[in-house]
Design a protein around this motif. Structure first.
Motif, mmCIF file in Angstrom:
data_model
loop_
_atom_site.group_PDB
_atom_site.id
_atom_site.type_symbol
_atom_site.label_atom_id
_atom_site.label_comp_id
_atom_site.label_asym_id
_atom_site.label_seq_id
_atom_site.Cartn_x
_atom_site.Cartn_y
_atom_site.Cartn_z
ATOM 1 N N UNK A 120 77.108 49.789 18.149
ATOM 2 C CA UNK A 120 76.675 49.466 16.788
ATOM 3 C C UNK A 120 75.171 49.226 16.762
ATOM 4 N N UNK A 121 74.541 49.693 15.696
ATOM 5 C CA UNK A 121 73.117 49.433 15.466
ATOM 6 C C UNK A 121 72.916 49.163 13.982
ATOM 7 N N UNK A 122 72.022 48.243 13.674
ATOM 8 C CA UNK A 122 71.752 47.896 12.281
ATOM 9 C C UNK A 122 70.704 48.795 11.643
ATOM 10 N N UNK A 123 70.065 49.639 12.449
ATOM 11 C CA UNK A 123 69.042 50.536 11.915
ATOM 12 C C UNK A 123 68.850 51.698 12.874
ATOM 13 N N UNK A 124 68.195 52.748 12.389
ATOM 14 C CA UNK A 124 67.883 53.884 13.249
ATOM 15 C C UNK A 124 66.965 53.450 14.386
ATOM 16 N N UNK A 125 66.009 52.568 14.094
ATOM 17 C CA UNK A 125 65.101 52.096 15.138
ATOM 18 C C UNK A 125 65.865 51.352 16.230
ATOM 19 N N UNK A 126 66.835 50.536 15.850
ATOM 20 C CA UNK A 126 67.629 49.821 16.852
ATOM 21 C C UNK A 126 68.415 50.804 17.710
#
Length: 332
Positions: A120-126
């Motif tokens: 799981x990631x909260x953003x593309x950058x993460x």
């Protein structure tokens, strides 16, 4: 407790933890689960599931998602960066952004950290940050910002060249290619010394020497990205550092963070031309060389394989001629 409606099928689950895991990995957004202990059945629940859907039921356990985790951020509808732009992660790895594109195949599993390619990631950058620090080397990602149309595991880490970018009808799916640099290969001589810049600390080199960088599954030493063996030795020899040895991965096969630091002398590993092992000169008495590779077939053995038939075949032919002649003479 039960959750009325919004069923997404049923799957087997021995424990409630297994059921929650099934919900997490569901291809569609899962908003809750009902686990029936007696039957070992897990019922994932879809959109519109909330505490208002709860109803009493014996031998059933209900679990709901925390609401903010599945609420869609309207900012995710657009690509967070210009298409084909370059973004850099904290450890220096650059990525080229592919807005509205999906990369199929090449999902990887890390044998060094026992971690999977889906997370799981909260953003593309993460998601990019997850890729940049993964072991082994991660070279591309696909990220789905759609919290209603996708699963909780929305960041896919990939490796290889099979994946081709294809347009995705879901506006919130984006991908990126890692722009992995080519490092200059340093000449290595076994037993030679590298001196830390600005210090009297020296490291002795063992070429083509891979030391296990995961002494236990899921555990790796501190790692950093360095451009050269000298930089890696400097990192290990920094004033105040407890580092006594380092492994430098020239090809970054084990990850973009290719300089691995050890606070104690690691045991012997194996011969591998992608790696150089450097250890404090003062610890030379503790050094154990990697075992030799299995002996290759020698030239003599190879020649024997060629010469032997040349000797055996004429001998057999001569024996057959002698046997046939003796048989003929007996008949006469």
């Amino acid at each position: 407790m039960d959750i009325f409606g919004n069923d997404m099928g049923g799957v087997g689950a021995d424990t409630i933890e297994d059921c929650i895991e099934q919900c997490t990995r569901n291809t569609k957004a899962c908003y809750g689960i009902v686990w029936i202990e007696e039957d070992k059945v897990c019922l994932p629940k879809g959109a519109s599931t909330s505490y208002r859907s709860l109803s009493p039921k014996i031998n059933a356990t209900a679990v709901l998602n925390i609401p903010y985790q599945v609420e869609q951020d309207m900012n995710d509808i657009i690509c967070p960066y210009p298409n084909l732009s370059t973004q850099k992660t904290r450890n220096g790895l650059e990525f080229q952004i592919l807005c509205g594109a999906n990369l199929s195949f090449d999902d990887l599993l890390s044998p060094l950290t026992d971690s999977e390619s889906e997370m799981h990631a909260n953003s593309l950058l993460e998601c990019l940050e997850n890729c940049a620090k993964l072991h082994p080397l991660c070279t591309r990602v696909t990220y789905n910002a759609d919290r209603n149309g996708g699963s909780w595991l929305n960041c896919w880490l990939k490796q290889g060249v099979t994946s081709k970018a294809t347009p995705d009808t879901r506006l919130m799916v984006h991908s990126a290619y890692a722009l992995v640099p080519n490092l200059e290969r340093n000449d290595c001589r076994n037993g030679s010394l590298v001196q830390v810049q600005g210090s009297e600390t020296r490291f002795r080199l063992s070429c083509n020497d891979f030391r296990r960088i995961n002494g236990t599954v899921g555990s790796i030493p501190q790692s950093y990205h360095e451009k050269s063996l000298q930089d890696c030795a400097d990192r290990c020899g920094n004033k105040g550092s407890t580092c006594v040895a380092a492994v430098f991965d020239h090809e970054m096969w084990s990850g973009f963070q290719n300089c691995y630091l050890f606070d104690k002398m690691p045991g012997p590993g194996e011969q591998n031309s992608n790696y150089t092992f450097a250890y404090l000169d003062s610890l030379s008495s503790q050094y154990l060389a990697p075992p030799p590779k299995p002996a290759e077939i020698s030239g003599k053995s190879w020649m024997a394989g060629i010469i032997t038939p040349a000797i055996v075949i004429p001998a057999l032919a001569g024996f057959y001629w002698y046997w046939a002649r003796m048989r003929k003479s007996k008949k006469a």
